[in-house]
Write an enzyme that holds these catalytic residues in place. Structure first.
Site, PDB file in Angstrom:
ATOM      1  N   ARG A 151      41.767  47.520  32.674  1.00 34.23           N
ATOM      2  CA  ARG A 151      40.719  48.289  32.015  1.00 34.23           C
ATOM      3  C   ARG A 151      41.066  49.776  32.083  1.00 34.23           C
ATOM      4  NH1 ARG A 151      37.884  44.501  35.320  1.00 34.23           N
ATOM      5  NH2 ARG A 151      36.658  42.992  34.115  1.00 34.23           N
ATOM      6  N   LYS A 175      35.699  45.935  38.398  1.00 41.02           N
ATOM      7  CA  LYS A 175      34.245  46.128  38.407  1.00 41.02           C
ATOM      8  C   LYS A 175      33.667  45.674  39.738  1.00 41.02           C
ATOM      9  CE  LYS A 175      33.338  45.743  33.441  1.00 41.02           C
ATOM     10  NZ  LYS A 175      32.610  44.993  32.393  1.00 41.02           N
ATOM     11  N   ARG A 248      43.742  45.641  25.839  1.00 41.60           N
ATOM     12  CA  ARG A 248      43.406  44.577  26.793  1.00 41.60           C
ATOM     13  C   ARG A 248      43.243  43.244  26.050  1.00 41.60           C
ATOM     14  NH1 ARG A 248      40.885  43.516  31.871  1.00 41.60           N
ATOM     15  NH2 ARG A 248      38.904  42.396  31.764  1.00 41.60           N
TER      16      ARG A 248
END
Length: 301
Positions: A151, A175, A248
């Site tokens: 990311r 995350k 991605r």
């Protein structure tokens, strides 16, 4: 309890106890701000005890009708408010679940945008022949993104202590600060070594960021996005069509399409750092070549 104080407590809870990412905190803070502004503009009370499901429904209607909020954004906004309402109930800030009975709308299921193999090769060709001042950084940076599916935030947060060139691995903090260990593709190993030659000794310290901006400081997501758009244009690719997140998507799609040894979804989930397999499953719908072969094999004569 006042809405503003409760919202501050909720965001603190998400940051400290739930260990949510900065992006999640920023998004949730904005969602709560939108709800608060709605209450103020409608001359409604900011006391939590005065909030009801009816109030929340009117807020959602206002978001769609007057602000043109799209289903995916609305999904997150409702999810935020549902979590906030449950938090307020648990903390005894209110007795009413002001999000009770409110359903999250279904978002349009769009196939992910991605580069074809030829388009990716075109990008790589430009990077390999670029002679600009930051060419070594850009060459490594975008090939790393294309071969790991990292990311945008993960790559700007990357430090040298996370890169193990001896074992050819990279440790990613995704995350919620979730860790995953990825193997480095053989094409980026020499690029790392070449890039390191152009950095000062202190910039190679384990605690330093890997990728620096033109001023020698840590890159930020917005700056990285801008650089990518400029490179796309120079490479002869449409900058309006592709974003960094599409790189991605490209990694995931081409991994499924082009890999000689079939990659299973569970492995792809681990590589991408998806919490749910459902998030990864979208990539099973983009293999057009497989669909084409299936149709062609359907003999009607």
């Amino acid at each position: 309890m006042n809405f503003t104080q409760a919202a501050d407590d909720f965001l603190m809870y998400l940051e400290i106890e739930k260990n949510c990412s900065h992006n999640t905190l920023r998004s949730y803070a904005y969602d709560l701000k939108c709800y608060k502004e709605f209450l103020i503009n409608q001359n409604r009370s900011l006391d939590l005890h005065d909030l009801t499901p009816s109030t929340s429904r009117r807020f959602i209607q206002d978001q769609v009708i007057n602000h043109g909020v799209k289903p995916r954004t609305l999904q997150r906004r409702i999810s935020c408010l549902k979590s906030f309402s449950q938090f307020c109930l648990k903390e005894n800030y209110t007795k009413i679940d002001f999000m009770a009975g409110i359903q999250v709308p279904k978002a349009d299921k769009k196939l992910p945008t991605y580069m074809t193999l030829d388009e990716l090769k075109k990008l790589f060709h430009y990077l390999e022949n670029d002679n600009s001042r930051l060419a070594y950084r850009n060459h490594l940076l975008f090939k790393l993104l294309a071969t790991t599916g990292m990311r945008r935030q993960e790559v700007v947060d990357l430090k040298w202590e996370q890169v193990d060139l001896n074992n050819k691995t990279i440790r990613i903090y995704g995350k919620g600060n979730k860790e995953r260990l990825l193997p480095l593709h053989p094409i980026v190993i020499p690029l790392f070594h070449e890039y390191r030659k152009h950095l000062l000794d202190y910039q190679l310290h384990s605690s330093e960021p890997v990728f620096l901006n033109k001023n020698g400081c840590k890159m930020n997501p917005r700056g990285l996005h801008k650089v990518f758009k400029e490179i796309l244009e120079k490479a002869g690719l449409p900058p309006k069509k592709f974003s960094l997140h599409h790189l991605r998507h490209t990694f995931a799609t081409l991994l499924l399409q082009e890999s000689k040894n079939k990659v299973d979804l569970r492995t792809l989930q681990e590589l991408l750092g998806h919490e749910s397999l459902a998030s990864t499953a979208i990539y099973t719908h983009v293999d057009f070549e497989q669909k084409k072969k299936a149709i062609n094999s359907f003999l009607l004569e």
